[in-house]
Design a protein around this motif. Structure first.
Motif, PDB file in Angstrom:
ATOM      1  N   GLY A 202       0.822  -1.197   0.000  1.00 33.42           N
ATOM      2  CA  GLY A 202       0.000   0.000   0.000  1.00 33.42           C
ATOM      3  C   GLY A 202       0.854   1.244   0.000  1.00 33.42           C
ATOM      4  O   GLY A 202       2.073   1.198  -0.210  1.00 33.42           O
ATOM      5  N   VAL A 203       0.198   2.369   0.252  1.00 31.50           N
ATOM      6  CA  VAL A 203       0.845   3.674   0.213  1.00 31.50           C
ATOM      7  C   VAL A 203       0.779   4.294   1.611  1.00 31.50           C
ATOM      8  O   VAL A 203      -0.272   4.272   2.256  1.00 31.50           O
ATOM      9  CB  VAL A 203       0.168   4.593  -0.825  1.00 31.50           C
ATOM     10  CG1 VAL A 203       0.850   5.955  -0.872  1.00 31.50           C
ATOM     11  CG2 VAL A 203       0.200   3.929  -2.203  1.00 31.50           C
ATOM     12  N   TYR A 204       1.905   4.848   2.054  1.00 34.58           N
ATOM     13  CA  TYR A 204       2.044   5.353   3.417  1.00 34.58           C
ATOM     14  C   TYR A 204       2.621   6.766   3.420  1.00 34.58           C
ATOM     15  O   TYR A 204       3.424   7.127   2.563  1.00 34.58           O
ATOM     16  CB  TYR A 204       2.976   4.456   4.235  1.00 34.58           C
ATOM     17  CG  TYR A 204       2.486   3.037   4.393  1.00 34.58           C
ATOM     18  CD1 TYR A 204       1.793   2.644   5.527  1.00 34.58           C
ATOM     19  CD2 TYR A 204       2.720   2.076   3.401  1.00 34.58           C
ATOM     20  CE1 TYR A 204       1.345   1.334   5.684  1.00 34.58           C
ATOM     21  CE2 TYR A 204       2.271   0.777   3.541  1.00 34.58           C
ATOM     22  CZ  TYR A 204       1.585   0.412   4.686  1.00 34.58           C
ATOM     23  OH  TYR A 204       1.139  -0.888   4.836  1.00 34.58           O
ATOM     24  N   ARG A 224       3.773  -2.702  -7.800  1.00 35.68           N
ATOM     25  CA  ARG A 224       3.522  -1.695  -8.835  1.00 35.68           C
ATOM     26  C   ARG A 224       2.723  -2.315  -9.989  1.00 35.68           C
ATOM     27  O   ARG A 224       3.214  -2.442 -11.118  1.00 35.68           O
ATOM     28  CB  ARG A 224       4.845  -1.105  -9.344  1.00 35.68           C
ATOM     29  CG  ARG A 224       5.640  -0.381  -8.275  1.00 35.68           C
ATOM     30  CD  ARG A 224       6.958   0.120  -8.787  1.00 35.68           C
ATOM     31  NE  ARG A 224       7.800  -0.986  -9.242  1.00 35.68           N
ATOM     32  CZ  ARG A 224       8.943  -0.824  -9.891  1.00 35.68           C
ATOM     33  NH1 ARG A 224       9.380   0.380 -10.186  1.00 35.68           N
ATOM     34  NH2 ARG A 224       9.651  -1.871 -10.272  1.00 35.68           N
ATOM     35  N   PRO A 225       1.482  -2.700  -9.730  1.00 38.36           N
ATOM     36  CA  PRO A 225       0.704  -3.443 -10.731  1.00 38.36           C
ATOM     37  C   PRO A 225       0.428  -2.672 -12.007  1.00 38.36           C
ATOM     38  O   PRO A 225       0.229  -3.281 -13.063  1.00 38.36           O
ATOM     39  CB  PRO A 225      -0.594  -3.774  -9.987  1.00 38.36           C
ATOM     40  CG  PRO A 225      -0.688  -2.762  -8.893  1.00 38.36           C
ATOM     41  CD  PRO A 225       0.733  -2.495  -8.483  1.00 38.36           C
ATOM     42  N   GLY A 260      -4.593   1.274  -0.161  1.00 39.58           N
ATOM     43  CA  GLY A 260      -4.030   0.045  -0.693  1.00 39.58           C
ATOM     44  C   GLY A 260      -3.404   0.270  -2.050  1.00 39.58           C
ATOM     45  O   GLY A 260      -3.640   1.290  -2.714  1.00 39.58           O
ATOM     46  N   GLU A 261      -2.600  -0.686  -2.471  1.00 40.31           N
ATOM     47  CA  GLU A 261      -1.995  -0.599  -3.790  1.00 40.31           C
ATOM     48  C   GLU A 261      -3.065  -0.862  -4.849  1.00 40.31           C
ATOM     49  O   GLU A 261      -3.927  -1.728  -4.671  1.00 40.31           O
ATOM     50  CB  GLU A 261      -0.865  -1.613  -3.923  1.00 40.31           C
ATOM     51  CG  GLU A 261      -0.029  -1.383  -5.171  1.00 40.31           C
ATOM     52  CD  GLU A 261       1.192  -2.261  -5.220  1.00 40.31           C
ATOM     53  OE1 GLU A 261       2.254  -1.764  -5.601  1.00 40.31           O
ATOM     54  OE2 GLU A 261       1.087  -3.457  -4.896  1.00 40.31           O
ATOM     55  N   GLN A 273      -3.605  10.196  -8.867  1.00 40.66           N
ATOM     56  CA  GLN A 273      -3.697   9.606  -7.530  1.00 40.66           C
ATOM     57  C   GLN A 273      -2.457   9.933  -6.692  1.00 40.66           C
ATOM     58  O   GLN A 273      -2.566  10.240  -5.502  1.00 40.66           O
ATOM     59  CB  GLN A 273      -3.865   8.090  -7.630  1.00 40.66           C
ATOM     60  CG  GLN A 273      -3.996   7.400  -6.277  1.00 40.66           C
ATOM     61  CD  GLN A 273      -5.174   7.912  -5.461  1.00 40.66           C
ATOM     62  OE1 GLN A 273      -6.322   7.777  -5.877  1.00 40.66           O
ATOM     63  NE2 GLN A 273      -4.897   8.497  -4.301  1.00 40.66           N
ATOM     64  N   ILE A 274      -1.288   9.884  -7.303  1.00 35.97           N
ATOM     65  CA  ILE A 274      -0.071  10.223  -6.554  1.00 35.97           C
ATOM     66  C   ILE A 274      -0.131  11.669  -6.076  1.00 35.97           C
ATOM     67  O   ILE A 274       0.266  11.981  -4.948  1.00 35.97           O
ATOM     68  CB  ILE A 274       1.187   9.977  -7.416  1.00 35.97           C
ATOM     69  CG1 ILE A 274       1.341   8.490  -7.715  1.00 35.97           C
ATOM     70  CG2 ILE A 274       2.428  10.491  -6.699  1.00 35.97           C
ATOM     71  CD1 ILE A 274       2.499   8.159  -8.652  1.00 35.97           C
TER      72      ILE A 274
END
Length: 286
Positions: A202-204, A224-225, A260-261, A273-274
Motif C-alpha cells: 500500500g501507500v504510506y 507496482r501493478p 491500498g496498492e 492519484q499520486i
C-alpha cells in the motif's frame, strides 16, 4: 534476557527495570539477546520476518545504558541445551545475581526453562529471578507477534504505539527503473536486509531520515501493478527534496496508512492519484 526483536515497550520496561535494579544494588547490569533470532533455528521452515536488524536492535538497547550487552549465538547446540546447563554457563560467566525476564518467558531445550523452573535453577546456582508483567495498551497486549500482525494489516500507527516509536525500515538507496522521474515523482528505492518484515502492500505517509534530518515522503510498498511489476519494492517520493541519494543509507518511519496498492487504467490516472497522496501527506505531516 530475551529475543528483543523490535524492542517494543514491554522489552523497554524489562531493560529499564533491570538497569534500575542493578544501580540500586550497586551491581552491573547486562542485557543478553541471541543472534540469529532463535526462530531461525527452531522453525527453519518458516520465515522469521524481523522487526529490527541486529545493528538496529543494538542501537535501541544502547539507549537504556546497560553496562553489558551480550550477543549470544543461537545454534542447533543451543537448542538442545537444557535450561539448567545454559544458565549455569551464564551464571559463571557474568557472576549472575538476579535474572529479569518477561512473565511468559521460557528458554532451554523444549522451552523447559519457564519462570518457575528458572527460580528453582536460580536457587541452586545463587541467583534470584524477577519478572516484568506483559504490558497491555488499550486492550492490546504488547508483543512482537502482535506488532507483526498489525503491520500485516497496514496498521502502522497502532504498531508504533506498541513500539513506543514509529515502525521504521533502514536500507541503502539503489537504482530502480527510474520510471517515477518520468512522471514527475522521482522515488528512492530501498534495498533492505534479508528477512526484514515489510508492512502490508500500500501507500504510506512517512518521514525519511537523511543525516538526522526528517523529510516528509509518500512511500509505496508492493508490486507496482500498473507497470506489471513482479517483485515487491519499497520506494519513497520525498517532498521538497532534490539531490542524489544513490548509495546512501536512509531510514523510513511509517506514520500513516493512506490506501491500498491499486492498478490504474493508465499513467494519467496514476499521476492524479499520486498527486492526491502527496497532498494528503502534506496535510498529515506538514
Amino acid at each position: 534476557m530475551g529475543k528483543f526483536d523490535g524492542l517494543h515497550l514491554g522489552h523497554q520496561q524489562l531493560i529499564k527495570t533491570t538497569v534500575e535494579r542493578a544501580r540500586t544494588l550497586d551491581f552491573c547490569s547486562a542485557v543478553l539477546t541471541w543472534e540469529p533470532h532463535p526462530n531461525t533455528v527452531l522453525r527453519p521452515d518458516q520465515p522469521v520476518r524481523l522487526l529490527t536488524t541486529l545493528d538496529e536492535k543494538i542501537a535501541l538497547i544502547e539507549q537504556y545504558a546497560p553496562d553489558l550487552l551480550i550477543i549470544a549465538p543461537f545454534t542447533e547446540e543451543t537448542r538442545r541445551t537444557s535450561a539448567e546447563i545454559y544458565m549455569g554457563t551464564i551464571a559463571e560467566a557474568v557472576q549472575l545475581r538476579e535474572l529479569w525476564v518477561g512473565e511468559g518467558f521460557a528458554m532451554g531445550r523444549g522451552r523447559s526453562g519457564d519462570v518457575a523452573s528458572l527460580m528453582q535453577i536460580g536457587a541452586n546456582l545463587g541467583f534470584a529471578v524477577g519478572t516484568v508483567r506483559q504490558l497491555v495498551i488499550e486492550g492490546t497486549p504488547v508483543s512482537a507477534s502482535r506488532v507483526r500482525e498489525l503491520l500485516d494489516q497496514g496498521e502502522v500507527g497502532i504498531a508504533g504505539q506498541l513500539l513506543g516509536r514509529p515502525f521504521a525500515l533502514q536500507g541503502t538507496v539503489i537504482k530502480g527503473d527510474q520510471r517515477g522521474r518520468t512522471i514527475g515523482f522521482p522515488t528512492a528505492n530501498l534495498q533492505l536486509a534479508e528477512g526484514r518484515l515489510l508492512p502490508a502492500d500500500g501507500v504510506y505517509a512517512c518521514h525519511v531520515i537523511i543525516e538526522q534530518m526528517r523529510w516528509p515522503a509518500v512511500t509505496n510498498i508492493g508490486l507496482r501493478p500498473t507497470f506489471d511489476g513482479v517483485r515487491r519494492t519499497v520506494e519513497s517520493h520525498l517532498l521538497a527534496w532534490s539531490g542524489d541519494l544513490y548509495g546512501q543509507t536512509i531510514r523510513l518511519e511509517f506514520l500513516h496508512y493512506l490506501r491500498g496498492e491499486q492498478k490504474f487504467s493508465g499513467i494519467e490516472a496514476l499521476v492524479s492519484q499520486i498527486a492526491q497522496d502527496v497532498a494528503r501527506t502534506r496535510a498529515l505531516l506538514g
